[in-house]
Scaffold this motif. Structure first.
Motif, PDB file in Angstrom:
ATOM      1  N   GLU A 131      27.951  20.399 -11.226  1.00 51.72           N
ATOM      2  CA  GLU A 131      28.225  18.974 -11.043  1.00 51.72           C
ATOM      3  C   GLU A 131      27.860  18.506  -9.633  1.00 51.72           C
ATOM      4  OE1 GLU A 131      28.853  16.552 -13.169  1.00 51.72           O
ATOM      5  OE2 GLU A 131      28.743  18.015 -14.794  1.00 51.72           O
ATOM      6  N   ASP A 132      28.088  19.351  -8.624  1.00 47.11           N
ATOM      7  CA  ASP A 132      27.680  19.006  -7.257  1.00 47.11           C
ATOM      8  C   ASP A 132      26.175  18.803  -7.184  1.00 47.11           C
ATOM      9  OD1 ASP A 132      30.240  19.108  -6.224  1.00 47.11           O
ATOM     10  OD2 ASP A 132      29.950  20.995  -5.132  1.00 47.11           O
ATOM     11  N   TRP A 133      25.434  19.740  -7.771  1.00 55.39           N
ATOM     12  CA  TRP A 133      23.973  19.625  -7.727  1.00 55.39           C
ATOM     13  C   TRP A 133      23.491  18.423  -8.510  1.00 55.39           C
ATOM     14  CZ3 TRP A 133      22.020  21.383  -3.755  1.00 55.39           C
ATOM     15  CH2 TRP A 133      22.281  22.655  -3.253  1.00 55.39           C
ATOM     16  N   LEU A 134      24.082  18.186  -9.675  1.00 53.14           N
ATOM     17  CA  LEU A 134      23.639  17.049 -10.479  1.00 53.14           C
ATOM     18  C   LEU A 134      23.905  15.738  -9.746  1.00 53.14           C
ATOM     19  CD1 LEU A 134      22.294  16.290 -13.136  1.00 53.14           C
ATOM     20  CD2 LEU A 134      24.575  16.117 -14.156  1.00 53.14           C
ATOM     21  N   ALA A 135      25.072  15.625  -9.130  1.00 50.76           N
ATOM     22  CA  ALA A 135      25.388  14.404  -8.362  1.00 50.76           C
ATOM     23  C   ALA A 135      24.402  14.224  -7.218  1.00 50.76           C
ATOM     24  CB  ALA A 135      26.820  14.482  -7.834  1.00 50.76           C
ATOM     25  N   TYR A 136      24.055  15.315  -6.546  1.00 53.86           N
ATOM     26  CA  TYR A 136      23.073  15.256  -5.450  1.00 53.86           C
ATOM     27  C   TYR A 136      21.726  14.757  -5.983  1.00 53.86           C
ATOM     28  CZ  TYR A 136      19.864  16.816  -1.820  1.00 53.86           C
ATOM     29  OH  TYR A 136      18.883  16.852  -0.869  1.00 53.86           O
ATOM     30  N   CYS A 137      21.264  15.336  -7.073  1.00 54.11           N
ATOM     31  CA  CYS A 137      19.971  14.951  -7.646  1.00 54.11           C
ATOM     32  C   CYS A 137      19.988  13.492  -8.091  1.00 54.11           C
ATOM     33  CB  CYS A 137      19.620  15.864  -8.813  1.00 54.11           C
ATOM     34  SG  CYS A 137      19.361  17.583  -8.337  1.00 54.11           S
ATOM     35  N   ILE A 138      21.047  13.097  -8.772  1.00 57.79           N
ATOM     36  CA  ILE A 138      21.148  11.734  -9.285  1.00 57.79           C
ATOM     37  C   ILE A 138      21.108  10.714  -8.146  1.00 57.79           C
ATOM     38  CG2 ILE A 138      22.812  10.142 -10.352  1.00 57.79           C
ATOM     39  CD1 ILE A 138      23.417  12.438 -12.361  1.00 57.79           C
ATOM     40  N   SER A 139      21.605  11.096  -6.974  1.00 58.44           N
ATOM     41  CA  SER A 139      21.633  10.147  -5.853  1.00 58.44           C
ATOM     42  C   SER A 139      20.241   9.704  -5.419  1.00 58.44           C
ATOM     43  CB  SER A 139      22.394  10.743  -4.661  1.00 58.44           C
ATOM     44  OG  SER A 139      21.623  11.743  -4.016  1.00 58.44           O
ATOM     45  N   PHE A 140      19.207  10.467  -5.793  1.00 60.32           N
ATOM     46  CA  PHE A 140      17.838  10.114  -5.419  1.00 60.32           C
ATOM     47  C   PHE A 140      17.181   9.155  -6.415  1.00 60.32           C
ATOM     48  CE2 PHE A 140      18.594  13.771  -2.847  1.00 60.32           C
ATOM     49  CZ  PHE A 140      17.859  13.557  -1.701  1.00 60.32           C
ATOM     50  N   ILE A 141      17.714   9.059  -7.622  1.00 55.66           N
ATOM     51  CA  ILE A 141      17.076   8.248  -8.660  1.00 55.66           C
ATOM     52  C   ILE A 141      16.891   6.793  -8.233  1.00 55.66           C
ATOM     53  CG2 ILE A 141      17.320   7.360 -11.018  1.00 55.66           C
ATOM     54  CD1 ILE A 141      18.492  10.131 -11.749  1.00 55.66           C
ATOM     55  N   PRO A 142      17.915   6.124  -7.662  1.00 55.47           N
ATOM     56  CA  PRO A 142      17.726   4.711  -7.288  1.00 55.47           C
ATOM     57  C   PRO A 142      16.676   4.494  -6.198  1.00 55.47           C
ATOM     58  CG  PRO A 142      20.064   5.267  -7.351  1.00 55.47           C
ATOM     59  CD  PRO A 142      19.310   6.551  -7.465  1.00 55.47           C
ATOM     60  N   LEU A 143      16.276   5.558  -5.507  1.00 53.27           N
ATOM     61  CA  LEU A 143      15.270   5.450  -4.456  1.00 53.27           C
ATOM     62  C   LEU A 143      13.846   5.524  -5.008  1.00 53.27           C
ATOM     63  CD1 LEU A 143      16.916   7.888  -1.874  1.00 53.27           C
ATOM     64  CD2 LEU A 143      17.217   5.405  -2.066  1.00 53.27           C
ATOM     65  N   CYS A 144      13.726   5.813  -6.300  1.00 51.61           N
ATOM     66  CA  CYS A 144      12.414   6.025  -6.909  1.00 51.61           C
ATOM     67  C   CYS A 144      11.994   4.827  -7.756  1.00 51.61           C
ATOM     68  CB  CYS A 144      12.445   7.294  -7.752  1.00 51.61           C
ATOM     69  SG  CYS A 144      12.738   8.780  -6.748  1.00 51.61           S
ATOM     70  N   GLN A 145      10.681   4.692  -7.930  1.00 55.33           N
ATOM     71  CA  GLN A 145      10.125   3.589  -8.709  1.00 55.33           C
ATOM     72  C   GLN A 145       9.708   4.013 -10.113  1.00 55.33           C
ATOM     73  OE1 GLN A 145       8.977   3.981  -5.226  1.00 55.33           O
ATOM     74  NE2 GLN A 145      10.767   2.698  -4.887  1.00 55.33           N
ATOM     75  N   ALA A 146       9.740   5.313 -10.383  1.00 55.24           N
ATOM     76  CA  ALA A 146       9.377   5.814 -11.713  1.00 55.24           C
ATOM     77  C   ALA A 146       9.973   7.209 -11.884  1.00 55.24           C
ATOM     78  CB  ALA A 146       7.860   5.868 -11.893  1.00 55.24           C
ATOM     79  N   ILE A 147      10.091   7.604 -13.151  1.00 56.19           N
ATOM     80  CA  ILE A 147      10.608   8.921 -13.521  1.00 56.19           C
ATOM     81  C   ILE A 147       9.543   9.609 -14.366  1.00 56.19           C
ATOM     82  CG2 ILE A 147      12.403  10.154 -14.822  1.00 56.19           C
ATOM     83  CD1 ILE A 147      13.546   8.617 -12.414  1.00 56.19           C
ATOM     84  N   LEU A 148       9.296  10.875 -14.079  1.00 54.22           N
ATOM     85  CA  LEU A 148       8.461  11.709 -14.952  1.00 54.22           C
ATOM     86  C   LEU A 148       9.379  12.748 -15.570  1.00 54.22           C
ATOM     87  CD1 LEU A 148       5.722  12.586 -16.109  1.00 54.22           C
ATOM     88  CD2 LEU A 148       5.447  14.044 -14.075  1.00 54.22           C
ATOM     89  N   SER A 158       0.825  -1.211   0.000  1.00 55.74           N
ATOM     90  CA  SER A 158       0.000   0.000   0.000  1.00 55.74           C
ATOM     91  C   SER A 158       0.859   1.260   0.000  1.00 55.74           C
ATOM     92  CB  SER A 158      -0.925  -0.009   1.219  1.00 55.74           C
ATOM     93  OG  SER A 158      -0.140   0.002   2.401  1.00 55.74           O
ATOM     94  N   LEU A 159       2.168   1.089   0.050  1.00 58.03           N
ATOM     95  CA  LEU A 159       3.041   2.256   0.029  1.00 58.03           C
ATOM     96  C   LEU A 159       3.005   2.908  -1.343  1.00 58.03           C
ATOM     97  CD1 LEU A 159       6.187   0.948   1.936  1.00 58.03           C
ATOM     98  CD2 LEU A 159       4.443   2.525   2.774  1.00 58.03           C
ATOM     99  N   LYS A 160       2.931   4.224  -1.367  1.00 58.51           N
ATOM    100  CA  LYS A 160       2.936   4.943  -2.637  1.00 58.51           C
ATOM    101  C   LYS A 160       4.338   4.914  -3.235  1.00 58.51           C
ATOM    102  CE  LYS A 160      -0.707   8.096  -1.240  1.00 58.51           C
ATOM    103  NZ  LYS A 160      -1.013   9.477  -0.848  1.00 58.51           N
ATOM    104  N   LYS A 161       4.366   4.804  -4.558  1.00 60.86           N
ATOM    105  CA  LYS A 161       5.641   4.818  -5.268  1.00 60.86           C
ATOM    106  C   LYS A 161       6.229   6.235  -5.276  1.00 60.86           C
ATOM    107  CE  LYS A 161       4.991   0.871  -8.353  1.00 60.86           C
ATOM    108  NZ  LYS A 161       4.024   0.179  -7.528  1.00 60.86           N
ATOM    109  N   ARG A 162       7.553   6.297  -5.176  1.00 64.28           N
ATOM    110  CA  ARG A 162       8.248   7.576  -5.286  1.00 64.28           C
ATOM    111  C   ARG A 162       8.525   7.844  -6.767  1.00 64.28           C
ATOM    112  NH1 ARG A 162      10.327   4.896  -1.037  1.00 64.28           N
ATOM    113  NH2 ARG A 162      11.987   4.050  -2.350  1.00 64.28           N
ATOM    114  N   VAL A 163       8.192   9.048  -7.198  1.00 65.07           N
ATOM    115  CA  VAL A 163       8.373   9.440  -8.594  1.00 65.07           C
ATOM    116  C   VAL A 163       9.338  10.621  -8.653  1.00 65.07           C
ATOM    117  CG1 VAL A 163       7.261  10.342 -10.664  1.00 65.07           C
ATOM    118  CG2 VAL A 163       6.099   8.601  -9.280  1.00 65.07           C
ATOM    119  N   PHE A 164      10.438  10.421  -9.350  1.00 67.79           N
ATOM    120  CA  PHE A 164      11.453  11.456  -9.542  1.00 67.79           C
ATOM    121  C   PHE A 164      11.024  12.323 -10.711  1.00 67.79           C
ATOM    122  CE2 PHE A 164      15.385  13.239 -11.096  1.00 67.79           C
ATOM    123  CZ  PHE A 164      16.190  13.414  -9.974  1.00 67.79           C
ATOM    124  N   VAL A 165      10.845  13.615 -10.473  1.00 75.57           N
ATOM    125  CA  VAL A 165      10.448  14.549 -11.527  1.00 75.57           C
ATOM    126  C   VAL A 165      11.725  15.111 -12.154  1.00 75.57           C
ATOM    127  CG1 VAL A 165       9.185  16.654 -12.081  1.00 75.57           C
ATOM    128  CG2 VAL A 165       8.318  15.104 -10.302  1.00 75.57           C
TER     129      VAL A 165
END
Length: 111
Positions: free
Chosen positions: A58-75, A2-9
Motif C-alpha cells: 500500500e505504501d508503494w501503491l500510494a507513492y506511485c499513484i501520487s505521480f499520476i496527476p503530474l502526467c498527461q497520458a497513461i500507457l 514545446s514541453l514533452k508530455k509526461r507519460v505514466f507507464v
C-alpha cells in the motif's frame, strides 16, 4: 507548448513474475525514452529500492499513484494487476487519457 508530455507507464508487477514484468517495463521505458516523444515515468524502479528498504504494498501503491496527476497520458502495459487497474481508474477519474499501445499513445502525442 514545446514541453514533452509526461507519460505514466502502468506496469503489472507481481503476476506472473516481478522479473518478467520489470524486464518488459524497462524495455518499454527505454523505447519511449529513445523515441523522444515524451518523458516516461516508470514506477517499477521502486522494486530496486524495495530490495534494500522494503515497504508495504500500500505504501508503494500510494507513492506511485501520487505521480499520476503530474502526467498527461497513461500507457497501460498488458497483464493482470489490481494495482494497475486502480491506477487506470484514478487516471480516468482525472480525465487523463489511457492507452494500451505505444502506437496509440504516439498518435495522441503527435496530434
Amino acid at each position: 507548448s514545446s514541453l514533452k508530455k509526461r507519460v505514466f507507464v502502468c506496469s503489472p508487477y507481481t503476476k506472473p513474475d516481478p522479473a518478467i514484468n520489470i524486464n518488459n517495463s524497462v524495455k518499454v521505458f527505454g523505447k519511449l525514452l529513445d523515441d523522444g516523444k515524451c518523458i516516461p515515468i516508470n514506477m517499477l524502479w521502486t522494486h530496486f529500492y524495495h530490495c534494500i528498504q522494503p515497504r508495504s504494498y500500500e505504501d508503494w501503491l500510494a507513492y506511485c499513484i501520487s505521480f499520476i496527476p503530474l502526467c498527461q497520458a497513461i500507457l497501460r502495459l498488458p497483464g493482470e494487476s489490481s494495482g494497475v487497474d486502480r491506477e487506470v481508474e484514478i487516471a480516468k477519474s482525472l480525465g487523463i487519457p489511457v492507452f494500451d499501445s505505444i502506437e496509440d499513445l504516439y498518435k495522441f502525442l503527435d496530434s
